[in-house]
Design a protein around this motif. Structure first.
Motif, PDB file in Angstrom:
ATOM      1  N   UNK A 123       0.863  -1.186   0.000  1.00 54.42           N
ATOM      2  CA  UNK A 123       0.000   0.000   0.000  1.00 54.42           C
ATOM      3  C   UNK A 123       0.895   1.230   0.000  1.00 54.42           C
ATOM      4  N   UNK A 124       0.540   2.202  -0.820  1.00 52.69           N
ATOM      5  CA  UNK A 124       1.293   3.453  -0.857  1.00 52.69           C
ATOM      6  C   UNK A 124       0.405   4.587  -1.339  1.00 52.69           C
ATOM      7  N   UNK A 125       0.791   5.776  -0.937  1.00 45.19           N
ATOM      8  CA  UNK A 125       0.101   6.992  -1.393  1.00 45.19           C
ATOM      9  C   UNK A 125       1.157   8.035  -1.676  1.00 45.19           C
ATOM     10  N   UNK A 126       0.991   8.703  -2.803  1.00 48.38           N
ATOM     11  CA  UNK A 126       1.856   9.805  -3.186  1.00 48.38           C
ATOM     12  C   UNK A 126       0.944  10.955  -3.585  1.00 48.38           C
ATOM     13  N   UNK A 127       0.960  12.005  -2.769  1.00 46.64           N
ATOM     14  CA  UNK A 127       0.047  13.115  -3.041  1.00 46.64           C
ATOM     15  C   UNK A 127      -1.386  12.644  -2.928  1.00 46.64           C
ATOM     16  N   UNK A 128      -2.143  12.840  -4.001  1.00 47.66           N
ATOM     17  CA  UNK A 128      -3.560  12.471  -4.014  1.00 47.66           C
ATOM     18  C   UNK A 128      -3.829  11.179  -4.774  1.00 47.66           C
ATOM     19  N   UNK A 129      -2.793  10.376  -5.001  1.00 47.70           N
ATOM     20  CA  UNK A 129      -2.954   9.090  -5.681  1.00 47.70           C
ATOM     21  C   UNK A 129      -2.469   7.978  -4.767  1.00 47.70           C
ATOM     22  N   UNK A 130      -3.165   6.856  -4.809  1.00 45.36           N
ATOM     23  CA  UNK A 130      -2.782   5.723  -3.981  1.00 45.36           C
ATOM     24  C   UNK A 130      -2.989   4.413  -4.698  1.00 45.36           C
ATOM     25  N   UNK A 131      -2.234   3.409  -4.250  1.00 46.00           N
ATOM     26  CA  UNK A 131      -2.316   2.068  -4.810  1.00 46.00           C
ATOM     27  C   UNK A 131      -2.276   1.076  -3.654  1.00 46.00           C
ATOM     28  N   UNK A 132      -3.114   0.051  -3.733  1.00 48.92           N
ATOM     29  CA  UNK A 132      -3.102  -1.036  -2.753  1.00 48.92           C
ATOM     30  C   UNK A 132      -3.174  -2.343  -3.522  1.00 48.92           C
ATOM     31  N   UNK A 133      -2.204  -3.207  -3.260  1.00 50.94           N
ATOM     32  CA  UNK A 133      -2.234  -4.556  -3.824  1.00 50.94           C
ATOM     33  C   UNK A 133      -2.701  -5.498  -2.720  1.00 50.94           C
ATOM     34  N   UNK A 134      -3.671  -6.339  -3.036  1.00 49.29           N
ATOM     35  CA  UNK A 134      -4.202  -7.256  -2.040  1.00 49.29           C
ATOM     36  C   UNK A 134      -4.573  -8.586  -2.671  1.00 49.29           C
ATOM     37  N   UNK A 135      -4.703  -9.581  -1.807  1.00 52.70           N
ATOM     38  CA  UNK A 135      -5.262 -10.878  -2.182  1.00 52.70           C
ATOM     39  C   UNK A 135      -6.370 -11.166  -1.184  1.00 52.70           C
ATOM     40  N   UNK A 136      -7.556 -11.441  -1.700  1.00 57.07           N
ATOM     41  CA  UNK A 136      -8.690 -11.806  -0.861  1.00 57.07           C
ATOM     42  C   UNK A 136      -9.043 -13.255  -1.163  1.00 57.07           C
ATOM     43  N   UNK A 152      -9.493 -17.076  -5.031  1.00 61.13           N
ATOM     44  CA  UNK A 152      -8.791 -15.894  -4.547  1.00 61.13           C
ATOM     45  C   UNK A 152      -8.913 -14.785  -5.573  1.00 61.13           C
ATOM     46  N   UNK A 153      -8.951 -13.579  -5.059  1.00 56.24           N
ATOM     47  CA  UNK A 153      -9.008 -12.378  -5.886  1.00 56.24           C
ATOM     48  C   UNK A 153      -7.730 -11.587  -5.608  1.00 56.24           C
ATOM     49  N   UNK A 154      -6.892 -11.453  -6.613  1.00 60.04           N
ATOM     50  CA  UNK A 154      -5.652 -10.690  -6.512  1.00 60.04           C
ATOM     51  C   UNK A 154      -5.850  -9.426  -7.335  1.00 60.04           C
TER      52      UNK A 154
END
Length: 140
Positions: A87-100, A110-112
């Motif tokens: 998970x990361x955020x730079x300014x007003x943009x963010x990204x999260x990688x997950x596996x459910x 599973x959902x990646x």
């Protein structure tokens, strides 16, 4: 929200190790009062918990209007576990990688996803996600 908020003393469905009241509960119940998840990861966790609990209104309210579906019907799956990989955020943009992990019609699945988020007016919103292939590249 269309569903009753669950017992606040139970473990949070997102797997943070906190109780629901300490983790996703405040974002679910506080949305109408302007309480919003403070990071892309917190929003991802609260959205996962909303899928688990069937909080369709919360999911739609935290989806960016440019990509949100007009309506949402949740599939009859049992959500089992969320693993945040990055998970990361730079300014007003963010990204999260997950596996459910989930169970669908008795079968494990599973959902990646690598999800994109944007912050508008101080509020994080889900934009969309890509599903990495087995070789690490996005599915097409």
């Amino acid at each position: 929200m269309r569903n009753k908020v669950p017992d606040t003393h139970t473990a949070c469905p997102c797997g943070s190790g906190l109780t629901y009241a300490q983790c996703c509960g405040p974002w679910h119940s506080g949305l109408a009062q302007g309480q919003h998840a403070p990071t892309p990861e917190a929003l991802m966790r609260s959205r996962y918990s909303a899928y688990v609990k069937g909080f369709i209104d919360y999911l739609l309210a935290t989806w960016h209007p440019s990509t949100a579906p007009g309506e949402l019907e949740l599939p009859p799956v049992k959500w089992l576990e969320l693993d945040i990989r990055h998970a990361e955020a730079t300014g007003d943009a963010g990204v999260v990688e997950f596996v459910a992990r989930l169970r669908d019609a008795g079968r494990g699945a599973r959902l990646h996803e690598i999800s994109r988020f944007v912050r508008e007016d101080g509020r994080w919103l889900y934009i969309d996600g890509t599903h990495p292939g087995k070789d690490g590249t996005p599915d097409t």
